[in-house]
Design a protein around this motif. Sequence first.
Motif, PDB file in Angstrom:
ATOM      1  N   VAL A 276       0.844  -1.204   0.000  1.00  0.00           N
ATOM      2  CA  VAL A 276       0.000   0.000   0.000  1.00  0.00           C
ATOM      3  C   VAL A 276       0.875   1.248   0.000  1.00  0.00           C
ATOM      4  CG1 VAL A 276      -1.716   1.319   1.284  1.00  0.00           C
ATOM      5  CG2 VAL A 276      -1.906  -1.178   1.163  1.00  0.00           C
ATOM      6  N   PHE A 277       1.888   1.269   0.855  1.00  0.00           N
ATOM      7  CA  PHE A 277       2.775   2.430   0.905  1.00  0.00           C
ATOM      8  C   PHE A 277       3.565   2.581  -0.397  1.00  0.00           C
ATOM      9  CE2 PHE A 277       2.432   1.942   5.633  1.00  0.00           C
ATOM     10  CZ  PHE A 277       1.903   3.199   5.868  1.00  0.00           C
ATOM     11  N   ALA A 278       3.982   1.458  -0.977  1.00  0.00           N
ATOM     12  CA  ALA A 278       4.710   1.520  -2.252  1.00  0.00           C
ATOM     13  C   ALA A 278       3.808   2.059  -3.359  1.00  0.00           C
ATOM     14  CB  ALA A 278       5.234   0.136  -2.625  1.00  0.00           C
ATOM     15  N   ALA A 279       2.553   1.631  -3.375  1.00  0.00           N
ATOM     16  CA  ALA A 279       1.600   2.107  -4.381  1.00  0.00           C
ATOM     17  C   ALA A 279       1.333   3.602  -4.204  1.00  0.00           C
ATOM     18  CB  ALA A 279       0.297   1.314  -4.293  1.00  0.00           C
ATOM     19  N   LEU A 280       1.253   4.057  -2.961  1.00  0.00           N
ATOM     20  CA  LEU A 280       1.063   5.481  -2.697  1.00  0.00           C
ATOM     21  C   LEU A 280       2.270   6.280  -3.169  1.00  0.00           C
ATOM     22  CD1 LEU A 280      -0.524   5.398   0.891  1.00  0.00           C
ATOM     23  CD2 LEU A 280      -1.662   6.031  -1.250  1.00  0.00           C
TER      24      LEU A 280
ATOM     25  N   ALA B  41       9.250   9.961  -0.264  1.00  0.00           N
ATOM     26  CA  ALA B  41      10.311   9.616   0.680  1.00  0.00           C
ATOM     27  C   ALA B  41       9.721   9.026   1.957  1.00  0.00           C
ATOM     28  CB  ALA B  41      11.144  10.851   1.006  1.00  0.00           C
ATOM     29  N   LEU B  42       8.612   9.605   2.411  1.00  0.00           N
ATOM     30  CA  LEU B  42       7.932   9.096   3.604  1.00  0.00           C
ATOM     31  C   LEU B  42       7.338   7.714   3.340  1.00  0.00           C
ATOM     32  CD1 LEU B  42       6.996   9.620   6.490  1.00  0.00           C
ATOM     33  CD2 LEU B  42       4.949  10.735   5.558  1.00  0.00           C
ATOM     34  N   CYS B  43       6.802   7.514   2.140  1.00  0.00           N
ATOM     35  CA  CYS B  43       6.233   6.208   1.773  1.00  0.00           C
ATOM     36  C   CYS B  43       7.321   5.126   1.754  1.00  0.00           C
ATOM     37  CB  CYS B  43       5.555   6.283   0.418  1.00  0.00           C
ATOM     38  SG  CYS B  43       3.963   7.138   0.431  1.00  0.00           S
ATOM     39  N   ILE B  44       8.507   5.487   1.259  1.00  0.00           N
ATOM     40  CA  ILE B  44       9.618   4.524   1.228  1.00  0.00           C
ATOM     41  C   ILE B  44       9.986   4.088   2.641  1.00  0.00           C
ATOM     42  CG2 ILE B  44      12.073   4.243   0.717  1.00  0.00           C
ATOM     43  CD1 ILE B  44      11.667   6.045  -1.719  1.00  0.00           C
ATOM     44  N   GLN B  45      10.109   5.055   3.538  1.00  0.00           N
ATOM     45  CA  GLN B  45      10.473   4.722   4.909  1.00  0.00           C
ATOM     46  C   GLN B  45       9.354   3.959   5.621  1.00  0.00           C
ATOM     47  OE1 GLN B  45      13.615   5.144   6.267  1.00  0.00           O
ATOM     48  NE2 GLN B  45      13.945   5.557   4.092  1.00  0.00           N
ATOM     49  N   SER B  46       8.099   4.281   5.302  1.00  0.00           N
ATOM     50  CA  SER B  46       6.969   3.554   5.887  1.00  0.00           C
ATOM     51  C   SER B  46       6.959   2.112   5.404  1.00  0.00           C
ATOM     52  CB  SER B  46       5.652   4.239   5.512  1.00  0.00           C
ATOM     53  OG  SER B  46       5.593   5.548   6.038  1.00  0.00           O
ATOM     54  N   ARG B  47       7.302   1.922   4.157  1.00  0.00           N
ATOM     55  CA  ARG B  47       7.408   0.556   3.623  1.00  0.00           C
ATOM     56  C   ARG B  47       8.474  -0.228   4.385  1.00  0.00           C
ATOM     57  NH1 ARG B  47      11.033  -1.575  -0.869  1.00  0.00           N
ATOM     58  NH2 ARG B  47      10.733  -3.821  -0.559  1.00  0.00           N
ATOM     59  N   LEU B  48       9.617   0.417   4.646  1.00  0.00           N
ATOM     60  CA  LEU B  48      10.692  -0.257   5.383  1.00  0.00           C
ATOM     61  C   LEU B  48      10.273  -0.563   6.821  1.00  0.00           C
ATOM     62  CD1 LEU B  48      13.866   1.663   4.147  1.00  0.00           C
ATOM     63  CD2 LEU B  48      13.089  -0.617   3.488  1.00  0.00           C
TER      64      LEU B  48
END
Length: 228
Positions: A44-48, A69-76
């Motif tokens: 979901v975060f990657a798609a966002l 950038a926030l989505c990348i870190q949320s994915r991690l």
Amino acid sequence: MAPQFNDASRRPLAVRKNALTQRIAVWINNRDITPNQISLMSIVFAALGFAAMLAYHFLGSISLLLVTALCIQSRLLCNLFDGMVAIEGGKSTPSGELFNDVPDRIADPLLIIGVGFTTQYEGGMYLAWACALVAVLTAYIRVLGVSMGTKADFRGPMAKQHRMALLTGALVVLFLQNLTGFSIGLPFNIIDLALVVILLGSLATCWRRLVFIYRDVENTALKGEEKL
């Protein structure tokens, strides 16, 4: 009984020992949240992030760079806490490895190709696609090695956390460049450079992991022959 888990197949991360990280994991574990659900949230975060980069391509709103950038870190963070809830929290399931690995193979290309929309170089999107394909290849080689009896090899120089850290940093730098109006006047930007590093580094990672698998299985076979 909870499924047995081999810690050697787990990516070594020092952040797991951080007191704050452990408290957050305990908080999540006490809620009605499963590790598989956390793993799926990484998609979901990657798609966002992908959607934000597509919107940036057409709208040019620089705030979308920080959103990605926030989505990348949320994915991690999803990748971190799904494992902690599953293992330390005792919520692992027989199908957990599917949810642990497959979402990563989706999230990586989504984010890398999405960042390709911010490139300045004419062939930037082709470069992003190449990075995405080789990123998936690094994981395939690791899983192949495990299937052949070797331990999971998470070495870099461009393992998942390295790729995501570089993309995050490049997005922040691009945001600051756009915010200040600073430009070096070249036909490429910081994202193009980051993608080149990811591609070359990922190819080196593939080679190192292949060499490790070859040497490990050959040495194992040789030791087996010596015992006969």
